[in-house]
Scaffold this motif. Structure first.
Motif, mmCIF file in Angstrom:
data_model
loop_
_atom_site.group_PDB
_atom_site.id
_atom_site.type_symbol
_atom_site.label_atom_id
_atom_site.label_comp_id
_atom_site.label_asym_id
_atom_site.label_seq_id
_atom_site.Cartn_x
_atom_site.Cartn_y
_atom_site.Cartn_z
ATOM 1 N N GLY A 37 -11.491 -20.536 34.098
ATOM 2 C CA GLY A 37 -10.250 -21.400 34.424
ATOM 3 C C GLY A 37 -9.350 -20.943 35.516
ATOM 4 O O GLY A 37 -8.204 -21.293 35.573
ATOM 5 N N HIS A 82 -14.638 -19.964 37.982
ATOM 6 C CA HIS A 82 -14.750 -21.288 37.500
ATOM 7 C C HIS A 82 -14.591 -21.309 36.068
ATOM 8 O O HIS A 82 -13.858 -21.955 35.436
ATOM 9 N N ARG A 83 -15.574 -20.408 35.343
ATOM 10 C CA ARG A 83 -15.655 -20.553 33.823
ATOM 11 C C ARG A 83 -14.324 -19.862 33.269
ATOM 12 O O ARG A 83 -14.304 -20.373 32.042
ATOM 13 N N ARG A 98 -17.530 -16.757 42.139
ATOM 14 C CA ARG A 98 -17.081 -18.044 42.181
ATOM 15 C C ARG A 98 -17.462 -18.802 40.702
ATOM 16 O O ARG A 98 -16.556 -19.256 40.118
ATOM 17 N N PRO A 99 -18.725 -18.558 40.303
ATOM 18 C CA PRO A 99 -18.781 -19.139 38.957
ATOM 19 C C PRO A 99 -17.940 -18.580 37.763
ATOM 20 O O PRO A 99 -17.643 -19.300 37.052
ATOM 21 N N TRP A 146 -4.476 -19.279 37.201
ATOM 22 C CA TRP A 146 -4.972 -20.043 36.066
ATOM 23 C C TRP A 146 -4.577 -21.307 36.048
ATOM 24 O O TRP A 146 -3.442 -21.558 36.324
ATOM 25 N N THR A 174 -8.475 -20.669 39.757
ATOM 26 C CA THR A 174 -8.898 -21.278 41.018
ATOM 27 C C THR A 174 -8.647 -19.928 41.962
ATOM 28 O O THR A 174 -7.965 -18.978 41.444
#
Length: 142
Positions: free
Chosen positions: A123, A120-121, A116-117, A65, A125
């Motif tokens: 938070g 990302h949403r 991946r989305p 995170w 990596t």
């Protein structure tokens, strides 16, 4: 018939068995003393299945995170990644605060395109490390 040792018969404690049937990687063994039959899965490394040449690459995914997650984000990541389903929320929160790595599992490239989305949403990596896949690993993943 082939004789072999398969351990003790649960019915009579004899250790003398014979193979009476073979179906692929399954063998049925019969106790020579009492006739008890047991079917077992046999692993023969010489006959390992061949993987398709166009097998998708698989990666080990580790997340981290980048900011403190909400309870909703932690619940969503638990629901999205089977490897985290039994991890207590308190453990996930501790890892988030400490900026520690979180093992998310193994995924194919196409699965990662979809994940991946979400990462990302939420938070996170993600570090993707390619792994060599052997036939028995691939079947275990499915």
């Amino acid at each position: 018939m082939m004789e072999g040792k398969m351990g003790k018969c649960e019915k009579c404690a004899s250790e003398t068995w014979s193979v009476v049937e073979r179906l692929g990687t399954l063998e049925t063994w019969r106790c020579e003393s009492c006739g008890q039959e047991e079917t077992v899965h046999v692993f023969d490394p010489a006959n390992e299945p061949q993987l398709p040449v166009n097998l998708e690459p698989v990666c080990r995914i580790v997340g981290r995170w980048i900011s403190r997650p909400s309870t909703q984000q932690m619940s969503e990541i638990q629901a999205s990644f089977p490897a985290l389903r039994n991890v207590p929320i308190s453990t996930l929160l501790h890892k988030a605060i400490a900026q520690s790595d979180i093992e998310l599992g193994r995924f194919t490239e196409s699965e990662m395109r979809n994940l991946r989305p979400l990462l990302h949403r939420l938070g996170l990596t993600a570090t993707e490390t390619p792994i060599a896949v052997k036939p028995h690993d691939y079947h275990r993943m499915a």
